[in-house]
Design a protein around this motif. Sequence first.
Motif, PDB file in Angstrom:
ATOM      1  N   GLU A 125       2.530  -0.218   0.943  1.00 47.42           N
ATOM      2  CA  GLU A 125       1.904   0.816   0.118  1.00 47.42           C
ATOM      3  C   GLU A 125       2.946   1.892  -0.141  1.00 47.42           C
ATOM      4  O   GLU A 125       3.422   2.547   0.774  1.00 47.42           O
ATOM      5  N   CYS A 150      -0.583  -3.608  -3.583  1.00 52.87           N
ATOM      6  CA  CYS A 150      -0.504  -4.583  -2.494  1.00 52.87           C
ATOM      7  C   CYS A 150      -1.154  -5.905  -2.884  1.00 52.87           C
ATOM      8  O   CYS A 150      -0.844  -6.948  -2.309  1.00 52.87           O
ATOM      9  N   CYS A 230      -3.131   1.139  -0.989  1.00 59.50           N
ATOM     10  CA  CYS A 230      -3.800   0.281  -0.003  1.00 59.50           C
ATOM     11  C   CYS A 230      -4.866   1.068   0.751  1.00 59.50           C
ATOM     12  O   CYS A 230      -6.051   0.867   0.562  1.00 59.50           O
ATOM     13  N   LEU A 375      -9.062  -4.580  -0.177  1.00 61.54           N
ATOM     14  CA  LEU A 375      -8.669  -3.537  -1.116  1.00 61.54           C
ATOM     15  C   LEU A 375      -9.885  -2.884  -1.773  1.00 61.54           C
ATOM     16  O   LEU A 375      -9.879  -2.530  -2.956  1.00 61.54           O
TER      17      LEU A 375
END
Length: 383
Positions: A125, A150, A230, A375
């Motif tokens: 991240e 990510c 992230c 996520l």
Amino acid sequence: MNCDSTNVTAQDRQSCDWTSSQQQCYLSRVSSTGRWLEVRGQSQKDTSKASSPRKMGTQGKVIRCKAAVLWKPGTPLAIEEIEVAPPKAKEVRIKIVATGICGTDIKNVDREYFSQFCPIIMGHEGVGIVESVGEDVSTVRTGDKVIILCIPQCGECDTCLNSKNNICTEIRLAETHLTSEGTSRITCNGKLVRQYATLGTLSEYTVLREISVAKVDEGAPLEKVCIIGCGFATGYGAAINSAKVTPGSTCAVFGLGGVGLAVIIGCKAAGAARIIAVDINKDKFAKARTVGATHCIDPRDLEKPIEEFLFDMLNGGADFCFEVTGNKETVATALGSCHKDHGVCIIIGLIGYWSSINISSQLFFSGRTLKASVLGGFQSLLA
């Protein structure tokens, strides 16, 4: 001081080296807080005005710079000089300005299984500035501020074309930690260096696929934006997208790290009436209350199991529970803390690869739901 070009002077190298004590400080920060922010070559106040690579004259050249390299699981990250080759077609080379430390990184650096991927640059991240682009890159250009994704989004696979999904099929490359063409643009002492999740943000420069970056506003404070890639998106989205927390509902959040706090923020934004924060570290309670927790509980202070306590407190259990510790024993606890008739439990924390979870079948003879969230359910380019 400039460590960006291939012509780094001896004085420059000395001034940008990290000493052994600094490395130990770095490791202690990672282990004690679980999240750490590094801004190289400038103060955090300056990141919104970071210098543009357009003026550096490094395009098309190999860049020698510093990176934190893992040579063997369970050993300290070594600050090494690496060589970062120019990007190829559909790739971009990024000057990293700020990066976060995710619990996923911390868990993997100690796993013996991870030795097959070493040497490797950790971190997934981050934010930075586009230094140069390869052929056929159309979404960003040199000098753009970007956030690193990510989870990439190719926009063409079945997953990307389905609004209910968010794990692009291109994420399979992350399993090998190699980017385009099954290789890496980074070497150290003549050895190929892999990039964690094809990203590797614990480096001054990195090369990524175009689908792994998104442009951000020119005035964005990069040291704050980096965790959106992230940590924050994972927690906030778990409440908003995965659980779909409803107004007036009750929520219990197990684990008050950065992601857990983002879950609380999401629950509050969705209108939850009561948000119970659960952790064995009471030092985290003040921050949890600041971002929206209505109650904070250390299970060790209770005379009964936390799930029984919440069952009584919330008249049958919480409407929504979130497991954010990555502890497999906590999954059953979080599920058992859900309302017996309609509770939803979201697993957010990385439980560990190939770990078995022991859950009583009695918990499923009810209306409870157990589901995962990655996520926060966001499609990264639409987040």
